[in-house]
Enzyme design. Structure first.
Site, mmCIF file in Angstrom:
data_model
loop_
_atom_site.group_PDB
_atom_site.id
_atom_site.type_symbol
_atom_site.label_atom_id
_atom_site.label_comp_id
_atom_site.label_asym_id
_atom_site.label_seq_id
_atom_site.Cartn_x
_atom_site.Cartn_y
_atom_site.Cartn_z
ATOM 1 C CG ASP A 96 -2.073 -0.978 0.929
ATOM 2 O OD1 ASP A 96 -2.434 -1.353 0.015
ATOM 3 O OD2 ASP A 96 -2.669 -1.178 2.200
ATOM 4 C CG LEU B 262 -14.278 -2.829 -5.266
ATOM 5 C CD1 LEU B 262 -14.809 -3.054 -3.963
ATOM 6 C CD2 LEU B 262 -15.161 -2.396 -6.334
ATOM 7 C CE LYS C 97 -10.292 -5.122 -1.056
ATOM 8 N NZ LYS C 97 -9.275 -5.997 -1.296
ATOM 9 C CE LYS D 296 -6.169 -3.027 2.066
ATOM 10 N NZ LYS D 296 -4.983 -3.554 1.174
ATOM 11 C CB CYS E 211 14.319 -33.999 19.389
ATOM 12 S SG CYS E 211 14.865 -33.604 17.803
#
Length: 667
Positions: A37, A81, A104, A298, A390
């Site tokens: 972004d 979109l 979304k 968002k 281990c």
């Protein structure tokens, strides 16, 4: 200066396209959503400043999957979109018209088409205009029915997603390495084997009805129509009069579901759309966005600076994963002090160093702590050459598909690799130890508290440490100890099931115990003559005479107990238990001599196990698969086209509902 900006534009386009290709095609993650972004916003700003945009710029085209297979042109373009992080933008976009807000979902968009009530094709979004036909995988994806009631032409868009629980379960069981559920979902759809895809538990959730021959102009009504067709559509909420207060309230409701982990599926924001679909269709297309088709919201990720204290290597299944432990910071209202670094490749990409390295961290989509950048590296990133559980040697493997480097333990018997077995041991059908999840078991194993089943019954010596662990506390620790103590009194068939003996499910365990008491059963398996494990009998011969066992199950049971390590661990476990053998003799004869197969959901009984128990109490038998010896198939969806129904019809076996079963066989 302009030349520098053009060079930066070229660099950003290259980086974003590479990351986008990895994102949509199941490859190793190149950058976080936060980083993508930020770079996208920078690219957009530079393009506006210089008036320059490259043909392959992600601002000018739809990101796409490049799955191989037959290509299909979409009947209706699937454009992306426009996005915002501001509630005020949502209100402005709404133009005072009723809007719907929905998730979304973070998966892979699939376009599903029906004609005459039958599924005709399933196509990936691709570039929005041309996608890949994956109709052959439709039966492996939950939520895509083969038939619907509507007889006309129907086109639906939805998201193929994998829940967080199924994602974690897959990583543990498979030992494979994927960055997130979306990465696994997209990677799974490249497979050709339908059964292999089915094991990934992909679910398809419709988020819009693209076309129907019925005249429905309300988006909400269209979604309700899909629900009536039998689809499980996306969660949504109507805002009749969108002002800043009402929109923010709805956004906050969805945000709370994310932060409190009430939503089982990964999401990367919200979608806003008009209820009036006629008005929505009047928008123009700008770039690759239809201006009124919808708007994506968002969350703004809150970032914090901190300092790495150490890297902890956590074992799960066959993978040893790095976890950053850093100075605690406040993010999204919670204190965060650790974040998974996924794998060696991710550490190298970030440039992780040693203690003192300065980090930038976020809670991605307000849920998952994530290191997004190294602001100053200090010291050296070291990969352990021995397993922290281990202490066997480790090895680095590189995935042929993605080039991802992961670390693995070379010891096949490492307790961390037995996590799934420990989970079955504590399960409701096994020892029924409430409060201990796979995640909790993984912590106990990594701390060295649990290496074999008997160790679970010595956990009380760690109760103080447990009470101080993140996510627990004194009450939680005390509850776990009570559950452990309660499980010490166990029925023999549950104990045998909990041991994870191959081919020995609950039914096999009950049949063996119906023929022998537990002590005699184990003695018969391991001892013939004076010496333990000394026997002339072949494993497949020992219990093959027991009804419903046969040579294969007999051999598996006997070989497990003749393994000296298994036998020793079993004996140590017994010192902590009081084993009982309840009377399993039938109490009635209404199902005497009949064999049933149960499939689908039940409604009158709590679950299928309760129905099975009733049948066995009445002298009947319950099998897992339909065969010539099956008397009845119980399925509340009598007319379904499931595999079991088809097999029963082919063999002429009656298919009855639960109601019919009760009428015929209930006292």
């Amino acid at each position: 200066m302009t030349n520098d900006k053009i060079l930066r534009i070229e660099q950003l386009v290259r980086e974003l396209n590479e990351a986008s290709n990895a994102y949509y095609n199941g490859l190793a993650e190149r950058m976080t959503d936060y980083e993508w972004d930020a770079r996208f916003d920078e690219l957009k700003r530079l393009e506006e400043e210089t008036g320059t945009s490259l043909p392959d710029s992600p601002t000018q085209r739809v990101s796409e999957d490049t799955l191989t297979g037959k290509k299909e042109e979409h009947e209706f373009a699937a454009l992306s979109l426009a996005k915002t992080k501001q509630v005020a933008d949502l209100v402005k976009w709404a133009e005072e018209r009723p809007i719907w807000i929905s998730w979304k979902l973070d998966g892979l968009t699939l376009v599903v088409t029906y004609d005459g009530g039958k599924l005709t094709k399933v196509v990936t979004r691709g570039n929005g205009h041309i996608g890949t036909n994956i109709t052959h995988l439709s039966s492996a994806i939950t939520g895509i029915p083969q038939n619907i009631q509507a007889q006309g032409h129907t086109v639906i868009r939805g998201e193929a997603v994998i829940s967080y629980d199924d994602f974690e379960r897959f990583l543990i069981e498979s030992g494979e390495d994927y960055a997130n559920p979306r990465n696994l979902a997209s990677g799974s759809l490249t497979l050709k084997d339908v059964d292999e895809v089915r094991q990934r538990h992909i679910q398809w959730i419709p988020f819009t009805l693209v076309y129907t021959e019925e005249d429905i102009t309300s988006w909400g009504d269209r979604m309700d129509w899909l629900d009536r067709q039998g689809f499980h559509t996306v969660e949504r909420q109507l805002v009749d009069h969108p002002d800043e207060g009402s929109v923010e309230n709805v956004v906050n409701v969805f945000t709370h579901e994310v932060t409190s982990r009430q939503n089982p599926f990964p999401v990367d924001g919200l979608v806003v759309c008009y209820d009036d679909t006629d008005f929505a269709s009047t928008g123009s297309v700008t770039g690759h966005h239809a201006t009124r088709a919808g708007l994506a919201f968002k969350w703004q990720d809150e970032a914090a600076q901190t300092v790495l204290q150490q890297i902890e290597w956590s074992c799960a299944a066959s993978t040893i994963s790095p976890v950053a432990i850093f100075q605690p910071v406040e993010l999204e209202g919670t204190t965060v002090k650790r974040a998974s670094l996924c794998n060696i490749s991710e550490c190298e990409r970030l440039g992780i160093g040693g203690s003192g390295t300065q980090l930038s961290v976020i809670k991605a989509n307000k849920i998952i702590p994530k290191v997004i950048a190294v602001t100053q590296s200090v010291g050296t990133f070291c990969v352990p050459d021995h397993c922290p559980v281990c202490h066997a040697p480790t090895e680095i493997t590189i995935s042929e598909a993605s080039g991802t480097k992961t670390l693995h333990c070379t010891n096949a018997d490492c307790p961390a690799k037995q996590l799934k077995k420990f989970a079955r041991f504590v399960s409701k059908e096994g020892m029924n130890i409430d409060g201990i999840s796979e995640q909790t078991l993984s912590k106990f194993i990594n701390l060295g508290w649990v290496g074999e089943y008997a160790d679970i019954y010595t956990l009380r010596q760690h109760i103080r440490e447990l009470a101080q662990m993140e996510g627990f506390g004194e009450k939680s620790a005390a509850n776990i100890m009570r559950s452990i103590d309660k499980s010490r009194n166990v029925e023999a068939h549950r104990l045998l099931y909990a041991l994870n003996i191959p081919l020995c499910g609950l039914d096999v365990c009950k049949r063996l115990l119906g023929a022998y008491p537990l002590d005699a059963l184990v003695a018969e398996a391991v001892k013939r003559g004076d010496d333990l494990f000394a026997t002339q009998a072949e494993p497949q011969d020992v219990f093959a005479h027991v009804a419903g066992i046969g040579p294969e199950k007999s051999a598996s049971f006997v070989r497990w107990f003749r393994n000296e390590g298994n036998y020793a661990r079993y004996q140590r476990l017994l010192t902590h238990l009081d084993v009982t053998t309840p009377d399993t003799a039938p109490t009635g004869d209404r199902c005497q001599g009949l064999t049933f197969v149960i499939t689908g959901d039940v409604y009158h009984y709590k679950n299928r196990n309760e129905l099975k128990a009733y049948i066995e109490q009445q002298g009947g038998r319950v099998a897992s698969a339909v065969s010539g010896s099956t008397s009845y198939l119980i399925n509340n969806d009598v007319t379904s086209t499931s595999g079991k129904n088809k097999k029963a019809q082919q063999l002429g076996i009656p298919i009855i509902s639960e109601d019919e079963f009760l009428e015929r066989f209930k006292e």
